[in-house]
Design a protein around this motif. Structure first.
Motif, short mmCIF file in Angstrom:
data_model
loop_
_atom_site.label_atom_id
_atom_site.label_comp_id
_atom_site.label_asym_id
_atom_site.label_seq_id
_atom_site.Cartn_x
_atom_site.Cartn_y
_atom_site.Cartn_z
N VAL A 116 -3.50 3.95 -9.92
CA VAL A 116 -3.81 4.95 -8.91
C VAL A 116 -3.44 6.33 -9.41
CG1 VAL A 116 -1.58 4.51 -7.81
CG2 VAL A 116 -3.37 5.68 -6.53
N THR A 117 -4.32 7.30 -9.13
CA THR A 117 -4.08 8.69 -9.54
C THR A 117 -3.53 9.46 -8.35
OG1 THR A 117 -5.92 8.57 -11.11
CG2 THR A 117 -5.12 10.76 -10.52
N LEU A 118 -2.37 10.11 -8.56
CA LEU A 118 -1.68 10.82 -7.50
C LEU A 118 -1.52 12.30 -7.83
CD1 LEU A 118 1.33 8.40 -6.78
CD2 LEU A 118 -0.81 8.55 -5.51
N GLU A 119 -1.61 13.10 -6.80
CA GLU A 119 -1.17 14.50 -6.85
C GLU A 119 0.13 14.55 -6.08
OE1 GLU A 119 -1.64 18.13 -8.23
OE2 GLU A 119 -3.68 17.55 -7.67
N TYR A 120 1.20 15.09 -6.67
CA TYR A 120 2.47 15.11 -5.93
C TYR A 120 3.34 16.28 -6.37
CZ TYR A 120 4.44 12.95 -10.15
OH TYR A 120 4.82 12.68 -11.45
N THR A 121 4.26 16.62 -5.46
CA THR A 121 5.29 17.62 -5.76
C THR A 121 6.60 17.10 -5.19
OG1 THR A 121 3.77 19.50 -5.76
CG2 THR A 121 6.09 19.97 -5.34
N ALA A 122 7.66 17.16 -6.00
CA ALA A 122 8.98 16.69 -5.58
C ALA A 122 9.95 17.86 -5.56
CB ALA A 122 9.48 15.61 -6.53
N ARG A 123 10.71 17.96 -4.46
CA ARG A 123 11.71 19.02 -4.33
C ARG A 123 13.00 18.42 -3.78
NH1 ARG A 123 9.54 24.18 -4.61
NH2 ARG A 123 7.25 24.32 -4.46
N THR A 124 14.12 19.08 -4.06
CA THR A 124 15.39 18.63 -3.50
C THR A 124 15.37 18.88 -2.00
OG1 THR A 124 16.43 20.77 -3.93
CG2 THR A 124 16.67 19.08 -5.62
N VAL A 125 15.96 17.96 -1.24
CA VAL A 125 15.97 18.08 0.22
C VAL A 125 16.86 19.23 0.66
CG1 VAL A 125 16.66 16.92 2.36
CG2 VAL A 125 15.45 15.64 0.56
N GLU A 126 17.97 19.44 -0.04
CA GLU A 126 18.96 20.43 0.40
C GLU A 126 18.44 21.86 0.32
OE1 GLU A 126 23.59 21.77 -0.45
OE2 GLU A 126 22.76 20.03 -1.45
N ASP A 127 17.90 22.25 -0.82
CA ASP A 127 17.49 23.66 -0.97
C ASP A 127 16.05 23.85 -1.43
OD1 ASP A 127 17.63 22.94 -3.61
OD2 ASP A 127 19.35 24.20 -4.11
N GLY A 128 15.29 22.75 -1.56
CA GLY A 128 13.88 22.89 -1.90
C GLY A 128 13.61 23.24 -3.35
N SER A 129 14.57 23.02 -4.23
CA SER A 129 14.35 23.32 -5.65
C SER A 129 13.31 22.36 -6.22
CB SER A 129 15.65 23.19 -6.44
OG SER A 129 16.60 24.13 -5.99
N LEU A 130 12.42 22.88 -7.06
CA LEU A 130 11.37 22.07 -7.65
C LEU A 130 11.96 21.07 -8.63
CD1 LEU A 130 8.27 21.61 -7.86
CD2 LEU A 130 8.31 23.18 -9.83
N VAL A 131 11.58 19.79 -8.47
CA VAL A 131 12.02 18.74 -9.37
C VAL A 131 10.89 18.32 -10.30
CG1 VAL A 131 12.85 16.35 -9.52
CG2 VAL A 131 13.73 17.88 -7.73
N ASP A 132 9.69 18.17 -9.73
CA ASP A 132 8.53 17.72 -10.52
C ASP A 132 7.26 18.06 -9.74
OD1 ASP A 132 6.99 16.57 -12.48
OD2 ASP A 132 7.45 14.50 -11.94
N THR A 133 6.17 18.27 -10.45
CA THR A 133 4.90 18.53 -9.79
C THR A 133 3.74 18.20 -10.72
OG1 THR A 133 3.59 20.17 -8.56
CG2 THR A 133 4.73 20.94 -10.53
N THR A 134 2.60 17.88 -10.13
CA THR A 134 1.37 17.69 -10.89
C THR A 134 0.42 18.86 -10.64
OG1 THR A 134 0.33 16.47 -9.07
CG2 THR A 134 1.55 15.18 -10.71
N SER A 135 0.86 19.85 -9.87
CA SER A 135 0.02 20.98 -9.48
C SER A 135 0.20 22.16 -10.43
CB SER A 135 0.35 21.41 -8.05
OG SER A 135 -0.25 22.66 -7.74
N GLN A 136 -0.87 22.60 -11.04
CA GLN A 136 -0.81 23.77 -11.92
C GLN A 136 -0.45 25.01 -11.14
OE1 GLN A 136 -1.54 23.67 -15.52
NE2 GLN A 136 -0.33 25.53 -15.20
N GLU A 137 -0.97 25.12 -9.91
CA GLU A 137 -0.69 26.29 -9.07
C GLU A 137 0.79 26.40 -8.74
OE1 GLU A 137 -1.96 28.13 -4.68
OE2 GLU A 137 -2.92 26.30 -5.45
N ILE A 138 1.40 25.28 -8.35
CA ILE A 138 2.83 25.31 -8.02
C ILE A 138 3.67 25.58 -9.25
CG2 ILE A 138 4.77 23.87 -7.25
CD1 ILE A 138 2.87 22.56 -5.26
N ALA A 139 3.29 24.99 -10.39
CA ALA A 139 4.03 25.23 -11.64
C ALA A 139 3.98 26.72 -12.00
CB ALA A 139 3.45 24.39 -12.75
#
Length: 320
Positions: A28-51
């Motif tokens: 399965v192909t996924l688009e996703y973005t992962a952030r820390t719950v506490e402060d929303g820091s970026l952990v991982d993303t597949t989005s070029q725009e967010i990166a």
């Protein structure tokens, strides 16, 4: 049961299977973005725009990622949330710290000799490797350094927001996506069914034709049979030969490919130069139980239309 009832039951089962959505083992192909719950820091993303917005991975390309559900390519809570979903579905899943990057352990903050840290890295915040462990420097006082060997995200709950983009059914696309997921590499691959001869033990020697010679009566009786080998070929590159994950775990990676793609073996093929002749393609081979293999010399000579006897005579003349 009537034929109509049987047909209705089959239709109901088909609809039930369809309604079940994605299952373990699906590509399965996924688009996703992962952030820390506490402060929303970026952990991982597949989005070029967010990166781009976050200013990360300037030399990287970000695009949807293909995973195999149930194989641990993403954290288990995320995979569990995706199972049962359909293409186009969106959702989110929270991964507890213990299941993500581990709980924060105060004992992993240790004092070490500053001499173990390169001089250019002797400052708070520097990422360092000490005695095979990775950490970051908290303080340096005199000849001693306080180093935190916890993962930078230890103790952080992580939330994934995802969208199911597509499923992958084509075998070559599956193989390519596995290489990208496991090794971060884009390599040429293709499937081929090879026919080879193997020796097979005969359960009942009397079934053999009388003209065939039997082995020693105390040993097993064998016959030569032709077998088909469903083979995945991977075109080797210098980058592959230097890939750390490949060098350290090629047998395990090969076994995963064999299991997930339902094939007999993998052959890693190296082509040297244009029209590499008989030497092209005589690369390493890996099967279910591991081990490397190459081409047979006589077969290679036949494929290259070279007469072995004539070649031997020429070599004798040259030596003389």
């Amino acid at each position: 049961m009537s034929d109509d009832s049987t047909a209705e039951t089959a239709d109901d089962n088909a609809q039930s299977d369809e309604a079940a959505g994605l299952a373990e083992g699906d590509f399965v192909t996924l688009e996703y973005t992962a952030r820390t719950v506490e402060d929303g820091s970026l952990v991982d993303t597949t989005s070029q725009e967010i990166a781009d917005e976050e200013g990360v991975g300037e030399d990287e390309e970000f695009e949807p990622r293909t995973i195999v559900l149930g194989e641990g390519h993403l954290f288990e809570p995320v995979e569990e949330a995706v199972i049962g979903a359909d293409v186009g579905d969106e959702g989110s899943a929270v991964v507890d710290a213990e299941d993500a990057f581990g709980a924060y352990d105060e004992e992993e903050v240790r004092t070490v000799s500053a001499n173990k840290i390169p001089e250019d890295d002797r400052y708070p915040g520097a990422h360092v490797d000490v005695d095979g462990e990775h950490g970051h420097v908290e303080t340096i006082i005199g000849g001693r350094a306080r180093v935190d060997f916890n993962h930078p995200l230890a103790g952080e709950d992580v939330e994934y927001e995802y969208e199911v983009v597509d499923t992958v059914d084509d075998r070559e696309a599956k193989a390519e996506s596995l290489l990208e997921t496991m090794l971060g590499m884009d390599l040429d691959v293709w499937f081929q069914t090879d026919v080879e001869e193997e020796e097979e033990v005969v359960d009942d020697p009397e079934d053999l034709e009388e003209s065939e010679e039997l082995d020693d009566e105390d040993g097993p009786v064998t016959e030569t049979v032709e077998v088909e080998k469903d083979t995945l070929y991977i075109e080797a590159t210098p980058q592959l030969s230097m890939n750390q994950q490949w060098m350290m775990g090629k047998q395990q990676i090969a076994q995963q490919f064999i299991d997930l793609l339902d094939i007999d073996r993998i052959i890693v093929q190296e082509t040297l130069g244009e029209g590499a002749g008989m030497m092209g393609g005589m690369g390493g081979m890996m099967g279910g139980m591991g081990g490397a293999g190459g081409g047979d010399l006589e077969e290679a000579l036949e494929d290259a239309d070279v007469d072995a006897d004539e070649l031997a005579e020429e070599l004798d003349v040259d030596e003389a």
